[in-house]
Design a protein around this motif. Structure first.
Motif, short mmCIF file in Angstrom:
data_model
loop_
_atom_site.label_atom_id
_atom_site.label_comp_id
_atom_site.label_asym_id
_atom_site.label_seq_id
_atom_site.Cartn_x
_atom_site.Cartn_y
_atom_site.Cartn_z
N PRO A 127 0.78 -1.25 0.00
CA PRO A 127 0.00 0.00 0.00
C PRO A 127 0.81 1.29 0.00
N PHE A 128 2.14 1.20 -0.12
CA PHE A 128 2.96 2.42 -0.16
C PHE A 128 3.84 2.42 -1.40
N THR A 129 3.34 1.82 -2.45
CA THR A 129 4.06 1.74 -3.72
C THR A 129 4.08 3.11 -4.39
N THR A 130 5.30 3.56 -4.72
CA THR A 130 5.48 4.86 -5.39
C THR A 130 6.63 4.73 -6.39
N CYS A 131 6.86 5.78 -7.15
CA CYS A 131 8.03 5.84 -8.03
C CYS A 131 8.40 7.31 -8.23
N VAL A 132 9.27 7.61 -9.19
CA VAL A 132 9.68 9.00 -9.39
C VAL A 132 8.53 9.87 -9.88
N ASN A 133 7.48 9.25 -10.40
CA ASN A 133 6.37 10.00 -10.98
C ASN A 133 5.18 10.18 -10.04
N CYS A 134 5.23 9.57 -8.86
CA CYS A 134 4.05 9.64 -7.99
C CYS A 134 4.42 9.42 -6.53
N SER A 180 10.25 1.95 -1.57
CA SER A 180 10.15 0.95 -0.51
C SER A 180 9.30 -0.21 -1.01
N CYS A 181 9.28 -1.28 -0.26
CA CYS A 181 8.43 -2.42 -0.61
C CYS A 181 7.96 -3.08 0.69
N LYS A 182 7.19 -4.15 0.58
CA LYS A 182 6.64 -4.77 1.79
C LYS A 182 7.70 -5.42 2.66
N LYS A 183 8.87 -5.67 2.08
CA LYS A 183 9.95 -6.27 2.86
C LYS A 183 10.61 -5.23 3.78
N CYS A 184 10.78 -4.00 3.29
CA CYS A 184 11.54 -3.00 4.04
C CYS A 184 10.74 -1.75 4.41
N GLY A 185 9.50 -1.69 3.95
CA GLY A 185 8.78 -0.43 4.02
C GLY A 185 7.81 -0.28 5.16
N VAL A 186 6.82 0.53 4.91
CA VAL A 186 5.83 0.95 5.90
C VAL A 186 4.87 -0.20 6.21
N LYS A 187 4.49 -0.31 7.47
CA LYS A 187 3.63 -1.41 7.91
C LYS A 187 2.24 -0.90 8.31
N LEU A 188 1.24 -1.72 8.00
CA LEU A 188 -0.13 -1.44 8.39
C LEU A 188 -0.50 -2.20 9.65
N THR A 189 -1.40 -1.60 10.43
CA THR A 189 -2.02 -2.33 11.54
C THR A 189 -3.51 -2.01 11.53
N MET A 311 -14.29 11.86 -6.14
CA MET A 311 -12.86 11.72 -6.41
C MET A 311 -12.54 10.28 -6.72
N LEU A 312 -11.34 10.07 -7.25
CA LEU A 312 -10.83 8.73 -7.56
C LEU A 312 -9.64 8.42 -6.66
N PRO A 313 -9.29 7.16 -6.48
CA PRO A 313 -8.16 6.82 -5.61
C PRO A 313 -6.88 7.53 -6.04
N TYR A 314 -6.16 8.12 -5.08
CA TYR A 314 -4.94 8.86 -5.42
C TYR A 314 -3.71 8.34 -4.70
N THR A 315 -3.87 7.30 -3.87
CA THR A 315 -2.72 6.63 -3.25
C THR A 315 -2.89 5.13 -3.42
N ALA A 316 -1.82 4.41 -3.20
CA ALA A 316 -1.89 2.95 -3.29
C ALA A 316 -2.84 2.39 -2.23
#
Length: 757
Positions: A127-134, A180-189, A311-316
């Protein structure tokens, strides 16, 4: 051929947008050597190679920059030849104070959207997938330049796979600071309202939340800018429960649609609205709800209105939620009505436990909480009105430098507050903050002011504020000036509104005079009265009030803005006493006392005139949110034909617009049984015509219109239709016409109207 070396400097919105990796890639295509890095001004490039290749390279990066970048200026100059072994990206090394545009948040791009929905991709369901464009930028910015170490995502160290992407010049995430990715990135609870954690594998989290929403639950979801409160938008029971819990009786909710297809199936939108909904800013767009499917709980979502904010979804995070939904959801700011959006987990669990049933938290710190931005378009001219400027737009104003030797901070007004700061060549305007009478909003306002000073490592040399002595922004300005030992220049509220329109449209150097039509609810006037129906003339750096709507009594202090029936009472005549007695049946003694007393405080407010008409027509006696009465009037007049309306009054009396005469004739038509649509149409038409009556009287063809009243789409269309030929009309463009623009207007006034008396 002879090798040469050049230095290239590019300014504007060029950090956090993939500019350096893009430059690296293009340099490789031309076989050039050198380096690219961020500095305090923007992007600096050193390049060596054949002259013709260098200029082809330069033309390419300037004419076709990364999608979300905005170039302000660019410069190339030859320097002493230097031999490089390769072309590389150099990490930023801050040596001087910041003089670069900041970077707003960007909506999720199509590539990232595909990855999180692809089971074979390593970012599937992350849920925190991004790149240089977003992805998030301003919301996670702690300091600048925009490097990972200067953001809150720095707490998450990249794993080997992410680092490989980050260092691979062929990868879309090459030098993506938010990688980041699910291995090293932000965690949900996931937790219930009591804070008890609910065990759920990340692959099932959004499916589980989708089920909760379908089951009539309210979920507080921590998004990129703060918490959103979400529930099933087709379930009137849960929408009403959210209203009660949030203490928001009537103000419309925004609706998040899972997909553009579902949105188009439910609501008719035009190409301009679709473009905005899919833009990198991804705002809430107000659409006319004439064609809304019955399944949507529209009466509960937007009581009394035939408009809907979509509105439409604007984040992962929101996209993954959308993937599990078959219905639209309410997605409103996570707060109690009137308070700022909440971004902290403990605060959310504490303050929203009586609002939400479940909480989706994450452990990425939000440095700059932001609400969703809101825009709408007029029906006839497709004129864009920015209603709230926040996520996706803030904190930049323009890529164009503003030149002055002084460092200036403007603190705006009290309602819809913002902070503007000019510490260098660029102007920065904060996201919408809210009503300063709320303690938490005031706290965020002062924190934002302090953050600007800290971020730019510059203290203001001049503070600008409103003239109203009781505004908290004015009082804070006095405190800040005393602390810093600097001067405070107070700018009259409506002159700031006018200056904002002049500034946005570059009219300060106009060879012709400009008429300023500034209409809103309240503002402290130069004569100590409450202004709000003003006409100004600007010419050669001088601005003066030339006429206004006639004064009427300002009753019961701040209560008048909350109770439209008080505005009706203030404009009442003897013929209206039966209506007055009915409206105030429980308050007769108080009302008679008010009418007997000589009231020294008067107002020229067009906003209060709207209130009076709404109360007279029994459309609204109490405003549960700012501008409710005016919105309900506009709502009654979505489709109109100009030729069907008449003018209630023409001309001036003692050089003043006769407010009470206008209202008296409206009362007359109401008593005759004329339809409310016809009366409202006549009222709007009268107001629109007065714009041109005053313009003609003073022989002015350039007209600048600002103030909260000009959030009214129908009124704007009428004015544009009447003034299509023979007049140049100017409105706010990149800022809202409401008090959000006051901080900018104060600054523009100070820089351009210093000789005004």
């Amino acid at each position: 051929m002879l090798q040469k070396s050049y230095r290239i400097i590019i300014t504007g919105r060029v950090q956090g947008v993939g500019f350096r990796p893009y430059v690296h890639s293009v340099a490789g295509n031309y076989g050039l050597m050198g380096s690219v890095s961020n500095n305090e001004q923007g992007v600096i490039i050193y390049v060596s190679g054949e002259k013709q290749d260098i200029f082809r390279f330069y033309k390419k990066i300037i004419s076709n920059p990364p999608v979300v970048s905005k170039i302000g200026s660019h410069h190339i100059e030859e320097i002493n030849f230097k031999k490089y072994d390769n072309f590389k990206i150099i990490p930023s090394n801050k040596k001087n104070k910041l003089n670069v545009q900041l970077t707003p948040d960007f909506a999720i791009c199509d590539e990232c959207k595909k990855e999180i929905s692809d089971p074979s991709d390593r970012r599937y369901l992350y849920p925190f997938t991004t790149c240089v464009n977003c992805g998030p930028r301003w919301s996670i910015t702690q300091t600048f330049p925009f490097e990972r170490e200067n953001t809150s995502i720095h707490e998450f160290e990249m794993c080997e796979d992410c680092y490989e992407e980050y260092t691979n010049k062929l990868n879309r995430r090459y030098h993506s600071q938010t990688n980041s990715c699910k291995k090293c990135g932000v965690k949900l609870t996931l937790a219930n309202k009591n804070g008890k954690l609910i065990k759920s594998h990340y692959k099932q989290t959004f499916k589980y939340i989708g089920g909760l929403i379908s089951g009539g639950k309210i979920i507080a979801i921590k998004n990129s800018g703060g918490y959103l409160l979400c529930c099933d938008a087709t379930n009137p029971v849960v929408v009403n429960r959210l209203r009660i819990n949030k203490n928001r009786p009537n103000k419309p909710f925004a609706v998040l649609y899972p997909s553009l297809k579902l949105l188009k199936d439910d609501v008719g939108i035009n190409e301009t609205q679709e473009k905005a909904l899919l833009s990198a800013e991804r705002p809430v767009v107000i659409v006319t709800a004439k064609n809304i499917k019955d399944k949507l709980a529209s009466k509960e979502i937007a009581p009394g209105l035939n408009q809907l904010g979509v509105m439409l979804p604007y984040t992962a995070i929101l996209q993954l939620l959308a993937n599990e939904l078959t219905v639209p959801v309410v997605a409103t700011s996570g707060n109690i009505h009137g308070s700022p959006i909440i971004s902290d987990k403990k605060e959310a669990q504490s303050n929203l436990s009586e609002v939400a049933d479940y909480f989706l938290h994450h452990n990425l710190k939000i440095a700059n909480p932001q609400d969703d931005s809101v825009i709408k378009y007029t029906g006839k001219f497709n004129h864009e009105i920015l209603l709230r400027r926040s996520r996706g737009y803030a904190p930049n104003y323009s890529v164009k430098p503003v030149k002055t030797d002084e460092k200036i901070m403007a603190l705006g007004a009290d309602l819809k507050s913002t902070v503007a700061f000019l510490p260098n060549d660029y102007l920065y305007i904060s996201q919408y903050l809210g009503n300063l009478n709320n303690y938490d909003v005031y706290k965020r306002f002062t924190e934002t002011s302090s953050k600007f000073i800290s971020l730019f490592e510059q203290e203001p040399e001049v503070i600008l504020s409103d003239k109203h002595p009781d505004y908290l922004s004015t009082q804070y300005a006095n405190e800040l000036c005393q602390h810093l030992g600097i001067k405070n220049r107070q700018i009259q509220h409506h002159k700031a509104h006018f200056a904002a329109v002049l500034g946005e449209n570059e009219l300060f150097n106009s060879n012709d005079p400009v008429l300023g039509v500034i209409w809103d609810g309240t503002g402290y006037g130069d004569d100590g009265q409450i202004w709000g129906g003003e006409f100004f003339k600007y010419e050669k750096n001088k601005m003066g009030r030339i006429t206004h709507f006639d004064y009427f009594d300002w009753l019961a202090g701040d209560k008048m803005a909350r109770e439209p029936k008080l505005s009706m009472l203030a404009l009442a005549n003897m013929d209206m006493y039966p209506i007055v007695e009915e409206k105030f049946s429980k308050e007769k003694q108080i009302i008679y006392q008010l009418l007997k007393e000589e009231n020294s405080l008067k107002t020229s407010s067009v906003g209060r005139l709207f209130d009076a008409v709404a109360s007279l027509l029994n459309i609204c006696d109490y405003n549960t949110y700012e501008g409710e009465a005016a919105m309900l009037l506009e709502n009654k007049l979505q489709d109109y034909k100009l030729e069907e309306y008449k003018i209630y009054c023409a001309g001036l009396i003692d050089n003043i617009i006769p407010t009470k005469s206008i209202f008296k004739k409206i009362v007359r038509d109401h008593k005759k049984g004329m339809s409310e649509q016809q009366i409202i149409g006549n009222f709007f038409y009268t107001l629109a015509n007065y714009v041109f009556q005053i313009a003609n009287f003073y022989k002015i063809k350039k007209i600048a219109l600002g103030g909260g009243v000009f959030q009214n789409a129908v009124l704007i269309d009428m004015i544009r239709e009447i003034g299509e030929e023979g007049y140049d009309l100017f409105f706010n463009k990149n800022l809202s016409p409401n008090d959000e623009n006051i901080s900018y207007g104060q600054l523009m006034y100070y820089l351009n109207c210093r000789n005004d008396n």
